[in-house]
Scaffold this motif. Structure first.
Motif, PDB file in Angstrom:
ATOM      1  N   ASP A  61      60.950  77.681  16.756  1.00  0.00           N
ATOM      2  CA  ASP A  61      60.053  78.752  17.192  1.00  0.00           C
ATOM      3  C   ASP A  61      59.656  78.535  18.652  1.00  0.00           C
ATOM      4  O   ASP A  61      59.706  79.449  19.470  1.00  0.00           O
ATOM      5  CB  ASP A  61      58.822  78.776  16.283  1.00  0.00           C
ATOM      6  CG  ASP A  61      57.882  79.924  16.594  1.00  0.00           C
ATOM      7  OD1 ASP A  61      58.285  80.877  17.296  1.00  0.00           O
ATOM      8  OD2 ASP A  61      56.728  79.874  16.143  1.00  0.00           O
ATOM      9  N   TYR A  62      59.281  77.290  18.983  1.00  0.00           N
ATOM     10  CA  TYR A  62      58.879  77.020  20.360  1.00  0.00           C
ATOM     11  C   TYR A  62      60.082  77.093  21.306  1.00  0.00           C
ATOM     12  O   TYR A  62      60.007  77.704  22.379  1.00  0.00           O
ATOM     13  CB  TYR A  62      58.220  75.641  20.504  1.00  0.00           C
ATOM     14  CG  TYR A  62      57.870  75.383  21.956  1.00  0.00           C
ATOM     15  CD1 TYR A  62      56.696  75.892  22.494  1.00  0.00           C
ATOM     16  CD2 TYR A  62      58.756  74.703  22.791  1.00  0.00           C
ATOM     17  CE1 TYR A  62      56.409  75.723  23.840  1.00  0.00           C
ATOM     18  CE2 TYR A  62      58.472  74.533  24.135  1.00  0.00           C
ATOM     19  CZ  TYR A  62      57.300  75.042  24.659  1.00  0.00           C
ATOM     20  OH  TYR A  62      57.025  74.895  25.991  1.00  0.00           O
TER      21      TYR A  62
ATOM     22  N   THR B   5      57.424  81.290  26.316  1.00  0.00           N
ATOM     23  CA  THR B   5      56.186  80.772  26.888  1.00  0.00           C
ATOM     24  C   THR B   5      56.281  79.259  27.013  1.00  0.00           C
ATOM     25  O   THR B   5      56.840  78.592  26.143  1.00  0.00           O
ATOM     26  CB  THR B   5      54.975  81.134  26.004  1.00  0.00           C
ATOM     27  OG1 THR B   5      55.154  80.552  24.701  1.00  0.00           O
ATOM     28  CG2 THR B   5      54.842  82.640  25.877  1.00  0.00           C
ATOM     29  N   GLY B   6      55.771  78.721  28.082  1.00  0.00           N
ATOM     30  CA  GLY B   6      55.767  77.286  28.273  1.00  0.00           C
ATOM     31  C   GLY B   6      57.080  76.764  28.808  1.00  0.00           C
ATOM     32  O   GLY B   6      58.072  77.501  28.923  1.00  0.00           O
TER      33      GLY B   6
ATOM     34  N   ARG C 268      62.454  84.700  15.876  1.00  0.00           N
ATOM     35  CA  ARG C 268      63.004  84.206  17.144  1.00  0.00           C
ATOM     36  C   ARG C 268      64.533  84.157  17.095  1.00  0.00           C
ATOM     37  O   ARG C 268      65.215  84.527  18.053  1.00  0.00           O
ATOM     38  CB  ARG C 268      62.484  82.797  17.427  1.00  0.00           C
ATOM     39  CG  ARG C 268      60.999  82.660  17.545  1.00  0.00           C
ATOM     40  CD  ARG C 268      60.476  83.167  18.856  1.00  0.00           C
ATOM     41  NE  ARG C 268      59.073  82.809  19.010  1.00  0.00           N
ATOM     42  CZ  ARG C 268      58.253  83.381  19.871  1.00  0.00           C
ATOM     43  NH1 ARG C 268      58.699  84.357  20.670  1.00  0.00           N
ATOM     44  NH2 ARG C 268      56.985  83.009  19.954  1.00  0.00           N
TER      45      ARG C 268
ATOM     46  N   ARG D  15      51.508  75.550  15.400  1.00  0.00           N
ATOM     47  CA  ARG D  15      52.254  76.044  16.559  1.00  0.00           C
ATOM     48  C   ARG D  15      51.587  75.628  17.865  1.00  0.00           C
ATOM     49  O   ARG D  15      52.256  75.251  18.830  1.00  0.00           O
ATOM     50  CB  ARG D  15      52.400  77.568  16.489  1.00  0.00           C
ATOM     51  CG  ARG D  15      53.501  78.038  15.552  1.00  0.00           C
ATOM     52  CD  ARG D  15      53.762  79.517  15.686  1.00  0.00           C
ATOM     53  NE  ARG D  15      52.756  80.298  15.008  1.00  0.00           N
ATOM     54  CZ  ARG D  15      52.876  80.745  13.748  1.00  0.00           C
ATOM     55  NH1 ARG D  15      53.970  80.493  13.058  1.00  0.00           N
ATOM     56  NH2 ARG D  15      51.909  81.445  13.193  1.00  0.00           N
ATOM     57  N   GLU D  16      50.262  75.711  17.893  1.00  0.00           N
ATOM     58  CA  GLU D  16      49.546  75.342  19.107  1.00  0.00           C
ATOM     59  C   GLU D  16      49.623  73.839  19.360  1.00  0.00           C
ATOM     60  O   GLU D  16      49.719  73.395  20.511  1.00  0.00           O
ATOM     61  CB  GLU D  16      48.086  75.790  19.002  1.00  0.00           C
ATOM     62  CG  GLU D  16      47.320  75.750  20.306  1.00  0.00           C
ATOM     63  CD  GLU D  16      47.843  76.724  21.358  1.00  0.00           C
ATOM     64  OE1 GLU D  16      47.500  76.556  22.535  1.00  0.00           O
ATOM     65  OE2 GLU D  16      48.611  77.648  20.999  1.00  0.00           O
TER      66      GLU D  16
ATOM     67  N   VAL E 113      52.182  71.909  18.567  1.00  0.00           N
ATOM     68  CA  VAL E 113      53.531  71.677  19.094  1.00  0.00           C
ATOM     69  C   VAL E 113      53.597  72.094  20.562  1.00  0.00           C
ATOM     70  O   VAL E 113      54.120  71.357  21.413  1.00  0.00           O
ATOM     71  CB  VAL E 113      54.575  72.445  18.260  1.00  0.00           C
ATOM     72  CG1 VAL E 113      55.950  72.390  18.922  1.00  0.00           C
ATOM     73  CG2 VAL E 113      54.651  71.865  16.846  1.00  0.00           C
ATOM     74  N   ARG E 114      53.064  73.251  20.860  1.00  0.00           N
ATOM     75  CA  ARG E 114      53.101  73.744  22.241  1.00  0.00           C
ATOM     76  C   ARG E 114      52.360  72.791  23.180  1.00  0.00           C
ATOM     77  O   ARG E 114      52.879  72.421  24.242  1.00  0.00           O
ATOM     78  CB  ARG E 114      52.477  75.137  22.307  1.00  0.00           C
ATOM     79  CG  ARG E 114      52.483  75.760  23.694  1.00  0.00           C
ATOM     80  CD  ARG E 114      51.907  77.178  23.659  1.00  0.00           C
ATOM     81  NE  ARG E 114      51.989  77.781  24.979  1.00  0.00           N
ATOM     82  CZ  ARG E 114      51.077  77.624  25.937  1.00  0.00           C
ATOM     83  NH1 ARG E 114      50.007  76.855  25.712  1.00  0.00           N
ATOM     84  NH2 ARG E 114      51.211  78.202  27.114  1.00  0.00           N
TER      85      ARG E 114
ATOM     86  N   SER F 206      61.038  80.564  22.216  1.00  0.00           N
ATOM     87  CA  SER F 206      59.984  81.417  22.760  1.00  0.00           C
ATOM     88  C   SER F 206      60.136  81.503  24.275  1.00  0.00           C
ATOM     89  O   SER F 206      60.904  80.762  24.891  1.00  0.00           O
ATOM     90  CB  SER F 206      58.602  80.861  22.403  1.00  0.00           C
ATOM     91  OG  SER F 206      58.348  79.667  23.122  1.00  0.00           O
TER      92      SER F 206
ATOM     93  N   ARG G 162      60.725  75.249  29.144  1.00  0.00           N
ATOM     94  CA  ARG G 162      61.899  75.389  28.276  1.00  0.00           C
ATOM     95  C   ARG G 162      62.476  74.017  27.968  1.00  0.00           C
ATOM     96  O   ARG G 162      62.715  73.223  28.864  1.00  0.00           O
ATOM     97  CB  ARG G 162      62.959  76.248  28.954  1.00  0.00           C
ATOM     98  CG  ARG G 162      64.152  76.613  28.057  1.00  0.00           C
ATOM     99  CD  ARG G 162      65.091  77.539  28.829  1.00  0.00           C
ATOM    100  NE  ARG G 162      66.098  78.131  27.955  1.00  0.00           N
ATOM    101  CZ  ARG G 162      67.311  77.644  27.764  1.00  0.00           C
ATOM    102  NH1 ARG G 162      67.678  76.530  28.382  1.00  0.00           N
ATOM    103  NH2 ARG G 162      68.162  78.270  26.971  1.00  0.00           N
TER     104      ARG G 162
END
Length: 401
Positions: A166-167, A172-173, A240, A135-136, A138-139, A170, A175
């Motif tokens: 998921d990202y 965060t970060g 999500r 996940r990190e 990808v982010r 979310s 869009r």
């Protein structure tokens, strides 16, 4: 539970080899400040950890498993820039996106891929892989892409489709401008009720099964930890999705009706009920000789026939969707096209069959009326790639496709 423990005991008795043990280093999830430097570090990692399969040059195997960036084709406008981050599937590698990446680059889209921790080297590296690191990764990669283009999309295949979802959903970060999910692991077939047992079985052994490794860009062996981590990813992605009563996230979805891995009904339900953007699109590969249920009718869904007897194709497989017929490993006449994962027949028995006697399908564990092996390419690839390109272009301009 008893079945999993029996498998674990059997696996524990097997002789440990370099192929099934973690390598000397692992990939982390550092911020991506320089993509070229990232590529150099991953090349060093893959070169160090790769245990090559027979039949292919080691140096070529290293290159096949690396992430990459494709710049927009020469002649593209120097104005606003569009980019997409593509995330590969479980046990897979960025190689799966090569054909789509080339198409999108020709359509003036910058394409980036990444290599998820534990992938691209040896099955043993999946023993210590972590969903949280995935996940990190990808982010961090999406943040880096969004800082260098004007519109950044995110996409993924299978596990990568769930990570991208998921990202994208979310808060965060940056869009994404849109989500492209090909056979995303939003819910699995068969094993979905047993994934919670994987962490327990992992205490007793590392692998559910140790298969002969014949594919230089995808693992055949499956570790208990892999089951545990994909269970984590699916749970997060579903969380999500169900939080969205009505999501305006632009979504392109593709899947095959015969998929032995993901639950198509779940995908269709979520697409129709939660992703309500009128510009969304879904492509389903299916046997069009049978009617589509009225209860699942949606004008945003397009069907392409997957029963192609002239090509000895019964149906499309999970793995085939993103592969063009001229792909160098999986395409027609390529090294992996024939007898990759044969169904209910030995590899040698499959290879001895006359060409006209072997058919291609999804994976099955039951007897079929003809001999089959897993289909490795998509005869409708050009149509799928064009649909993805149309979706991206529509969401660049804000117009519905």
């Amino acid at each position: 539970m008893l079945v999993l423990l029996a498998l674990a005991t059997t696996a524990a008795c097997a002789t440990s080899t370099q192929l099934y043990s973690p390598g000397p280093s692992t990939l982390g999830a550092e911020p991506v400040t320089d993509f070229d430097r990232y590529l150099e570090s991953v090349k060093a990692y893959v070169d160090t950890n790769l245990v090559p399969v027979d039949g292919f040059e080691r140096e070529q195997q290293v290159l096949w498993n690396l992430p990459y960036r494709l710049a927009p084709a020469a002649g593209c406008s120097s104005g606003d820039r569009t980019g997409i981050l593509l995330v590969h599937g479980l046990s897979d590698s960025p190689f799966v996106f090569r054909d789509l990446a080339r198409y999108l680059a020709d359509q003036c889209v910058e394409v980036r891929t990444l290599l998820l921790q534990g992938h691209g080297t040896r099955p043993g590296d999946m023993v210590t892989a972590s969903a949280e690191v995935w996940r990190e990764q990808v982010r961090n990669h999406f943040i880096a892409l969004s800082q260098e283009v004007d519109r950044a999309f995110i996409g993924g295949f299978s596990l990568g489709g769930a990570l991208a979802t998921d990202y994208a959903l979310s808060e965060t970060g940056p869009r994404p401008a849109g989500l492209i999910a090909v056979a995303p692991a939003w819910q699995l077939n068969g094993l979905r009720d047993y994934l919670w047992l994987a962490p327990i079985a992992d205490v007793f052994a590392d692998f559910v099964e140790k298969e002969p490794e014949l594919n230089p860009v995808k693992y055949e062996s499956f570790s208990f930890n892999a089951g545990s981590q994909i269970g984590d990813v699916i749970s997060a992605a579903q969380g999500r999705i169900v939080q969205q009563e009505s999501s305006d996230m632009p979504l392109f979805l593709a899947a095959t009706e015969a998929d032995s891995v993901i639950n198509l009904d779940y995908l269709i339900t979520q697409f129709r009920e939660r992703f309500t953007n009128p510009g969304n699109a879904m492509v389903i590969f299916r046997d069009t000789r049978t009617p589509w249920p009225n209860a699942q009718a949606d004008e945003r869904i397009r069907f392409l026939n997957s029963y192609l007897p002239d090509a000895n194709i019964l149906e499309f497989s999970h793995q085939s969707l993103l592969i063009a017929p001229n792909n160098e490993l999986y395409g027609l006449g390529a090294p992996l096209q024939r007898c990759l994962e044969p169904n209910n027949i030995s590899l040698e028995g499959c290879r001895q069959l006359p060409e006209e006697d072997l058919w291609f399908s999804a994976w099955h564990d039951t007897e079929r009326p003809v001999y089959t092996s897993r289909l490795t390419y998509n005869p409708w690839f050009d149509d799928l790639a064009e649909a993805v390109g149309t979706f991206i272009q529509a969401n660049e301009s804000g117009e519905a496709p």
